[in-house]
Design a protein around this motif. Structure first.
Motif, PDB file in Angstrom:
ATOM      1  N   UNK A 146       0.842  -1.196   0.000  1.00 52.27           N
ATOM      2  CA  UNK A 146       0.000   0.000   0.000  1.00 52.27           C
ATOM      3  C   UNK A 146       0.882   1.253   0.000  1.00 52.27           C
ATOM      4  N   UNK A 147       0.802   2.089  -1.033  1.00 51.94           N
ATOM      5  CA  UNK A 147       1.592   3.327  -1.067  1.00 51.94           C
ATOM      6  C   UNK A 147       1.174   4.285   0.051  1.00 51.94           C
ATOM      7  N   UNK A 324      -7.786   3.182 -10.564  1.00 55.29           N
ATOM      8  CA  UNK A 324      -8.388   1.957 -10.034  1.00 55.29           C
ATOM      9  C   UNK A 324      -8.111   1.805  -8.540  1.00 55.29           C
ATOM     10  N   UNK A 325      -6.990   2.392  -8.055  1.00 58.09           N
ATOM     11  CA  UNK A 325      -6.707   2.364  -6.621  1.00 58.09           C
ATOM     12  C   UNK A 325      -7.723   3.191  -5.844  1.00 58.09           C
ATOM     13  N   UNK A 373     -10.903  -4.965  -0.280  1.00 59.12           N
ATOM     14  CA  UNK A 373      -9.667  -5.699   0.014  1.00 59.12           C
ATOM     15  C   UNK A 373      -9.195  -6.481  -1.216  1.00 59.12           C
ATOM     16  N   UNK A 374     -10.108  -7.241  -1.817  1.00 60.10           N
ATOM     17  CA  UNK A 374      -9.746  -8.055  -2.975  1.00 60.10           C
ATOM     18  C   UNK A 374      -9.364  -7.181  -4.174  1.00 60.10           C
ATOM     19  N   UNK A 375     -10.090  -6.084  -4.359  1.00 53.75           N
ATOM     20  CA  UNK A 375      -9.811  -5.189  -5.483  1.00 53.75           C
ATOM     21  C   UNK A 375      -8.404  -4.603  -5.355  1.00 53.75           C
ATOM     22  N   UNK A 376      -8.066  -4.134  -4.161  1.00 52.23           N
ATOM     23  CA  UNK A 376      -6.736  -3.539  -3.951  1.00 52.23           C
ATOM     24  C   UNK A 376      -5.633  -4.597  -3.959  1.00 52.23           C
ATOM     25  N   UNK A 377      -5.959  -5.786  -3.477  1.00 52.08           N
ATOM     26  CA  UNK A 377      -4.960  -6.853  -3.437  1.00 52.08           C
ATOM     27  C   UNK A 377      -4.457  -7.173  -4.836  1.00 52.08           C
ATOM     28  N   UNK A 378      -5.375  -7.152  -5.805  1.00 53.39           N
ATOM     29  CA  UNK A 378      -4.981  -7.514  -7.161  1.00 53.39           C
ATOM     30  C   UNK A 378      -4.640  -6.304  -8.052  1.00 53.39           C
ATOM     31  N   UNK A 379      -4.910  -5.092  -7.542  1.00 56.82           N
ATOM     32  CA  UNK A 379      -4.599  -3.902  -8.339  1.00 56.82           C
ATOM     33  C   UNK A 379      -3.315  -3.217  -7.892  1.00 56.82           C
ATOM     34  N   UNK A 380      -2.901  -3.461  -6.636  1.00 60.44           N
ATOM     35  CA  UNK A 380      -1.663  -2.873  -6.136  1.00 60.44           C
ATOM     36  C   UNK A 380      -0.502  -3.820  -6.388  1.00 60.44           C
TER      37      UNK A 380
END
Length: 382
Positions: A146-147, A324-325, A373-380
């Motif tokens: 996570x930035x 998308x983040x 959670x899932x969206x960020x897990x695969x987009x970050x």
């Protein structure tokens, strides 16, 4: 518009860490509370929170009293962000500011789409809220992928969101006002502001004045927890260093709020017996408005207004983030919980509607948090 490099303060890091741990604690106590409320101990468990102490029930003391301390912490964090934090720089503040505004307007609009003109239209403020502890707690599960700019964006958005919720409570959920008691409460606040100008650094006058102000605010018809925010802005900030009165109090409050006050609030307000009409309750227009408002309205509103504002040159996306983040963070913004439940208690008097609303909030928060959670897990990137 270029976004200045993001530097986090020591106290921001502590705030983020306490909210992270507090979010995990909230998950645990909520599960325990729901388990007890739907077990063979349900009657004893539910009656425990509604036992009378003095002129109020235990749950009322928690919601009206202890939550004022939570709002005091929110006020101190908001003050710090405005003076020396992310909200002190208009370029850095603009993105979460527009995001928070969109994240309040769109969910409220979706809710009213289903409830306007009905007995439950007063619940429009419920899906407008974001729970900082839960949102930050879920984000922290993603670790070092996570930035920093995303941590700051979500935290600033949630703080602005809380300010919006406070204004909504003060404006729309005040039914009648006793101007006599309001005058006394505001007089005490003005006295505290004078102490501030006279450079009185000792905390005791502010805390004693805060308790007196809270008592009279209780009699006004305006929700007494607003006192916490007003007192926060009366407490001397100085230059914001570790010796300042504001810093000392804010650092002290982190742990008791995260690990005592909010868990108590969760325990007292999630003792819901699902009964046999759970699915029927979720089918009500009120519940549909809450669920769609939090799960769809929040991410849509946060992303859409941020994107439009950036397109107009009013703000810019940090270099280490993609749009998308922001969508992923928007889903985490759909975790309403604490503030949503709090507004529910102000919006409705019918216990059945309150219980159905709480269940809808829990369902929506679980769905929104999981998707985020899932969206960020695969987009970050790792």
């Amino acid at each position: 518009m270029e976004t200045p490099p993001i530097k986090t303060t020591k106290l921001f890091t502590k705030f983020f860490e306490s909210e992270k741990a507090g979010g995990i604690v909230l998950v645990v106590v909520t599960v325990l509370s729901l388990a007890f409320a739907n077990s063979s101990f349900q009657s004893h468990y539910i009656s425990f929170w509604h036992q009378t102490i003095g002129s109020h029930s235990l749950v009322d003391w928690i919601n009206d009293g202890l939550m004022a301390i939570f709002f005091l912490l929110i006020g101190l964090e908001l003050e710090r962000e405005i003076y020396i934090g992310e909200l002190s720089n208009i370029k850095n503040a603009a993105l979460p500011l527009f995001g928070a505004f969109g994240g309040m307007i769109v969910p409220a609009g979706i809710y009213l789409l289903f409830n306007y003109g009905t007995a439950t239209q007063s619940g429009a403020g419920i899906p407008m809220a974001t729970d900082i502890a839960f949102a930050v707690g879920i984000l922290s599960l993603l670790g070092n992928r996570v930035p920093t700019s995303l941590k700051v964006f979500l935290t600033a958005l949630a703080v602005i969101d809380d300010l919006g919720a406070i204004l909504v409570i003060a404006i729309f959920y005040t039914k009648s006002i006793s101007f006599f008691h309001l005058g006394i409460a505001l007089s005490v606040w003005i006295l505290l502001l004078i102490f501030n100008r006279l450079k009185v650094r000792n905390l005791i006058p502010y805390l004693v004045g805060g308790v007196v102000m809270w008592y009279f605010m209780m009699q006004t018809g305006i929700h007494a927890t607003i006192t916490g925010v007003l007192v926060a802005f009366a407490i001397p900030f100085g230059n914001g260093d570790e010796k300042s009165t504001s810093y000392i109090l804010q650092e002290f409050l982190h742990s008791p709020v995260a690990f005592f006050i909010l868990p108590l609030f969760a325990l007292a307000n999630t003792c819901i017996n699902f009964g046999t009409n759970l699915l029927e309750g979720l089918g009500h227009a009120n519940s549909i408005g809450i669920i769609l408002g939090l799960v769809l309205g929040k991410p849509l509103g946060i992303w859409l207004l941020s994107f439009i504002a950036a397109g107009l040159g009013l703000c810019s996306l940090p270099n280490d983030l993609q749009w998308k983040n922001i969508i992923g963070a928007g889903f985490l913004g759909g975790i309403g919980f604490t503030m949503s439940i709090f507004i529910t208690l102000l919006a409705f008097e019918d216990q059945h509607i309150i219980d159905h609303s709480k269940i809808a909030i829990l369902v929506a928060s679980l769905v929104a948090g999981s998707i985020g959670f899932l969206f960020l897990k695969y987009s970050l990137k790792k």
